[in-house]
Motif scaffolding. Structure first.
Motif, PDB file in Angstrom:
ATOM      1  N   ARG A 171       0.680  -1.325   0.271  1.00  0.00           N
ATOM      2  CA  ARG A 171       0.131   0.184   0.057  1.00  0.00           C
ATOM      3  C   ARG A 171       0.881   1.308   0.072  1.00  0.00           C
ATOM      4  O   ARG A 171       0.542   2.289  -0.742  1.00  0.00           O
ATOM      5  CB  ARG A 171      -0.910   0.189   1.031  1.00  0.00           C
ATOM      6  CG  ARG A 171      -1.942   1.358   1.307  1.00  0.00           C
ATOM      7  CD  ARG A 171      -2.970   0.953   2.092  1.00  0.00           C
ATOM      8  NE  ARG A 171      -2.601   0.746   3.525  1.00  0.00           N
ATOM      9  CZ  ARG A 171      -3.640  -0.133   4.521  1.00  0.00           C
ATOM     10  NH1 ARG A 171      -4.581  -0.610   3.992  1.00  0.00           N
ATOM     11  NH2 ARG A 171      -3.083  -0.530   5.621  1.00  0.00           N
ATOM     12  N   GLY A 172       1.809   1.271   0.955  1.00  0.00           N
ATOM     13  CA  GLY A 172       2.511   2.610   0.988  1.00  0.00           C
ATOM     14  C   GLY A 172       3.267   2.829  -0.360  1.00  0.00           C
ATOM     15  O   GLY A 172       3.097   4.018  -1.008  1.00  0.00           O
ATOM     16  N   ILE A 327      10.081   4.953   0.987  1.00  0.00           N
ATOM     17  CA  ILE A 327      10.998   5.076   2.036  1.00  0.00           C
ATOM     18  C   ILE A 327      10.343   4.589   3.380  1.00  0.00           C
ATOM     19  O   ILE A 327      11.062   3.960   4.264  1.00  0.00           O
ATOM     20  CB  ILE A 327      11.435   6.318   2.077  1.00  0.00           C
ATOM     21  CG1 ILE A 327      12.317   7.069   1.062  1.00  0.00           C
ATOM     22  CG2 ILE A 327      11.943   6.987   3.619  1.00  0.00           C
ATOM     23  CD1 ILE A 327      12.556   8.423   0.825  1.00  0.00           C
ATOM     24  N   SER A 328       9.148   4.862   3.677  1.00  0.00           N
ATOM     25  CA  SER A 328       8.587   4.726   4.916  1.00  0.00           C
ATOM     26  C   SER A 328       8.213   3.047   4.940  1.00  0.00           C
ATOM     27  O   SER A 328       8.423   2.483   5.993  1.00  0.00           O
ATOM     28  CB  SER A 328       7.429   5.242   5.132  1.00  0.00           C
ATOM     29  OG  SER A 328       6.242   5.064   4.051  1.00  0.00           O
ATOM     30  N   ASP A 329       8.058   2.432   3.764  1.00  0.00           N
ATOM     31  CA  ASP A 329       7.845   0.946   3.958  1.00  0.00           C
ATOM     32  C   ASP A 329       9.273   0.161   4.153  1.00  0.00           C
ATOM     33  O   ASP A 329       9.202  -0.711   4.911  1.00  0.00           O
ATOM     34  CB  ASP A 329       7.282   0.437   2.404  1.00  0.00           C
ATOM     35  CG  ASP A 329       5.887   0.698   2.494  1.00  0.00           C
ATOM     36  OD1 ASP A 329       5.306   0.998   3.485  1.00  0.00           O
ATOM     37  OD2 ASP A 329       5.308   0.544   1.415  1.00  0.00           O
ATOM     38  N   ARG A 330      10.182   0.802   3.360  1.00  0.00           N
ATOM     39  CA  ARG A 330      11.544  -0.041   3.525  1.00  0.00           C
ATOM     40  C   ARG A 330      12.050   0.352   4.578  1.00  0.00           C
ATOM     41  O   ARG A 330      13.049  -0.300   5.046  1.00  0.00           O
ATOM     42  CB  ARG A 330      12.393   0.383   2.098  1.00  0.00           C
ATOM     43  CG  ARG A 330      13.723  -0.021   2.214  1.00  0.00           C
ATOM     44  CD  ARG A 330      13.962  -1.556   1.938  1.00  0.00           C
ATOM     45  NE  ARG A 330      14.956  -2.073   1.665  1.00  0.00           N
ATOM     46  CZ  ARG A 330      15.901  -2.243   2.687  1.00  0.00           C
ATOM     47  NH1 ARG A 330      15.361  -2.049   3.898  1.00  0.00           N
ATOM     48  NH2 ARG A 330      17.149  -2.704   2.369  1.00  0.00           N
ATOM     49  N   PHE A 331      12.476   1.923   5.219  1.00  0.00           N
ATOM     50  CA  PHE A 331      13.419   1.935   6.313  1.00  0.00           C
ATOM     51  C   PHE A 331      12.598   2.195   7.500  1.00  0.00           C
ATOM     52  O   PHE A 331      13.371   2.438   8.550  1.00  0.00           O
ATOM     53  CB  PHE A 331      14.142   3.303   5.728  1.00  0.00           C
ATOM     54  CG  PHE A 331      15.024   3.120   4.619  1.00  0.00           C
ATOM     55  CD1 PHE A 331      15.915   2.332   4.511  1.00  0.00           C
ATOM     56  CD2 PHE A 331      14.478   3.504   3.473  1.00  0.00           C
ATOM     57  CE1 PHE A 331      16.954   2.019   3.407  1.00  0.00           C
ATOM     58  CE2 PHE A 331      15.261   3.280   2.203  1.00  0.00           C
ATOM     59  CZ  PHE A 331      16.523   2.665   2.170  1.00  0.00           C
ATOM     60  N   PHE A 332      11.497   2.372   7.534  1.00  0.00           N
ATOM     61  CA  PHE A 332      10.633   2.911   8.637  1.00  0.00           C
ATOM     62  C   PHE A 332       9.582   1.902   9.095  1.00  0.00           C
ATOM     63  O   PHE A 332       8.631   2.220   9.756  1.00  0.00           O
ATOM     64  CB  PHE A 332      10.115   4.094   8.813  1.00  0.00           C
ATOM     65  CG  PHE A 332      11.153   5.192   8.664  1.00  0.00           C
ATOM     66  CD1 PHE A 332      11.694   5.911   9.748  1.00  0.00           C
ATOM     67  CD2 PHE A 332      11.470   5.866   7.306  1.00  0.00           C
ATOM     68  CE1 PHE A 332      12.547   6.832   9.678  1.00  0.00           C
ATOM     69  CE2 PHE A 332      12.331   6.872   7.191  1.00  0.00           C
ATOM     70  CZ  PHE A 332      13.182   7.424   8.217  1.00  0.00           C
ATOM     71  N   PRO A 339       9.450   9.995   8.996  1.00  0.00           N
ATOM     72  CA  PRO A 339       9.310  10.876   7.706  1.00  0.00           C
ATOM     73  C   PRO A 339       8.397  12.084   7.580  1.00  0.00           C
ATOM     74  O   PRO A 339       9.073  13.032   7.251  1.00  0.00           O
ATOM     75  CB  PRO A 339       9.302   9.453   6.756  1.00  0.00           C
ATOM     76  CG  PRO A 339       8.538   8.549   7.383  1.00  0.00           C
ATOM     77  CD  PRO A 339       8.952   8.664   8.845  1.00  0.00           C
ATOM     78  N   ALA A 340       7.348  11.798   8.177  1.00  0.00           N
ATOM     79  CA  ALA A 340       6.294  12.948   8.156  1.00  0.00           C
ATOM     80  C   ALA A 340       7.073  14.339   8.735  1.00  0.00           C
ATOM     81  O   ALA A 340       6.748  15.533   8.257  1.00  0.00           O
ATOM     82  CB  ALA A 340       5.030  12.760   8.393  1.00  0.00           C
TER      83      ALA A 340
END
Length: 465
Positions: A171-172, A327-332, A339-340
């Motif tokens: 989804r992200g 980025i949010s799916d992979r690293f966070f 990231p926000a």
């Protein structure tokens, strides 16, 4: 006789309502395909066809929406409307769009989104072309307000379709890719519609945007699809192994309406995210709606030069949206809060640099490129993805509706307030524009958005449905 006529009118009204509901509501489940290889082949082909359709289709929605921003300055120069009226016209659009997005996104959880999505684009295109045929304030405001309502048929159905055909783990990343449709459509408007307006007239800009998107709606009707079950395929959550058939059947017994009320309307985190998005949209539409006017009036650009700077911003936005979900799916670990925060601070700084830095083409280009990158990410997060993450899957349309209502309330507030704060004086026969107080309002909104998002730092996702 009068009573009889009233009864006949009422019956016709009920009949038309039933006819429309039957046309737009999602279809019945088709007999399930038993061949697993055939299921895989059809599901994989259709899901990507749906994804391309919602991405390209929403870009057409944005060709219409952003063309108005390009046409603003020539419309002002023509004397057809003044700055306050321009602000009112923009506010009318955002009010009807926000209300429509709230209503129609709630409906999207129940609809055949192939028909819902393409019908909205078709009517929006017709009203856009109609704006090129009028030349006074009231009909422009009425048509742009109608356009706003039908523009709201775009986002909710897109996100519902995305959730019907793809897994939560995707989804992200896919939301970010879909979100580039904003930038694709806006870039086209800044380049192509600006060229048409420069070569012909502001009215031709409206007509061209309408005709192009009208043709797009016809193509999209033949490429979109209703939910998987209407094609004899399993529910998306079952196909990806996220739920069992028994769990899906149990969830179907729950009322969608009650789930929307409890998981969305009564959820404080959704409201806070909506308020944050409201502030994001004040700053976003300040730049996107007034950027061409600001650059030509305050910094001496010509129409094509200003449109070029704004178009580069949209291109940067594509990369921001593409990367933010990944980025949010992979690293966070699919968490959006950290990231926000980073994007929010950079978003505020880029807007401040754009409006307060000394005049310089390279500085303006740098700030707008950086703004586009951070805006593409931040609107993706605040404008829906973070809310979708914390509500059940069956009510993602409602979550988009709540966020959309508040977001475009911000956009409407921006149009009205900026129109009031901006002043025009005539010096030696030349119009002088003053954006002083308006720019402080824009930067303050961007900073407020970042601070509000901190209040939902630890919001947890609810059980999927």
């Amino acid at each position: 006789n009068r009573t009889k006529r009233l009864c006949e009118v009422f019956q016709k009204g009920v009949f038309m309502k039933e006819l429309l509901w039957n046309f737009f509501k999602t279809g019945l489940d088709a007999p399930r395909i038993s061949d697993s290889a055939e299921v895989k082949r059809i599901f994989n082909r259709t899901r990507w066809q749906v994804f391309v359709s919602i991405t390209i289709g929403y870009a057409f929605y944005y060709i219409i929406r952003q063309s108005y921003s390009v046409i603003k300055k020539p419309l002002l120069a023509s004397g057809v409307v003044d700055p306050a009226q321009i602000g009112i016209i923009g506010s009318v659009f955002f009010i009807t769009y926000g209300l429509g997005k709230f209503t129609n996104s709630f409906l999207a959880d129940r609809m055949n989104n192939k028909r819902f999505f393409t019908f909205g684009l078709f009517i929006s295109s017709v009203t856009m072309a109609g704006m090129g045929l009028v030349n006074s304030f009231v009909p422009l405001a009425v048509l742009w307000g109608i356009n706003g309502w039908f523009q709201s048929y775009g986002a909710g159905p897109s996100i519902v379709a995305l959730n019907q055909w793809f897994s939560n783990r995707q989804r992200g990343t896919l939301y970010g890719v879909w979100f580039t449709s904003h930038n694709l459509g806006s870039s086209f408007a800044y380049f192509a519609i600006a060229a048409i307006v420069t070569a012909y007239s502001w009215s031709m800009g409206f007509i061209a945007a309408g005709v192009i998107s009208l043709l797009g709606s016809i193509v999209l009707y033949n490429t979109m699809s209703d939910r998987p079950e209407t094609k004899g395929l399993p529910n998306g959550a079952v196909y990806y192994g996220e739920k069992t058939e028994e769990e899906i059947e149990a969830q179907k017994k729950q009322s969608v309406g009650s789930m929307q009320w409890n998981a969305v309307v009564k959820n404080p985190a959704v409201w806070i995210l909506g308020l944050s998005s409201l502030c994001v949209y004040i700053a976003r539409y300040a730049v996107e709606s007034w950027g061409v006017v600001y650059l030509t009036a305050e910094k001496g650009y010509d129409m094509m030069g200003a449109a070029g700077v704004m178009a580069y911003m949209q291109v940067a936005g594509i990369f921001g949206a593409l990367l933010c979900g990944w980025i949010s799916d992979r690293f966070f670990h699919s968490k959006r809060n950290k990231p926000a925060l980073i994007y929010g601070l950079l978003y505020t700084a880029s807007i401040a640099g754009f409006v307060w830095a000394p005049q310089s083409f390279y500085t303006d280009l740098f700030c707008m490129t950086f703004y586009g990158f951070t805006m593409g990410a931040l609107v993706c997060y605040m404008g829906g993805l973070m809310a979708v993450d914390i509500v059940p899957k069956r009510v993602t349309g409602a979550a988009m509706g709540m966020i959309g209502l508040l977001s475009y309330a911000g956009a409407a507030i921006q149009e009205f307030v900026t129109g009031k704060l901006m002043t025009i004086t005539t010096v030696n026969g030349v119009k002088v524009y003053d954006f002083g107080y308006a720019t402080e309002f824009w930067v303050g909104a961007a900073l407020s958005a970042t601070l509000l998002a901190l209040l939902v730092w630890n919001a947890k996702p609810q059980d999927e449905a």
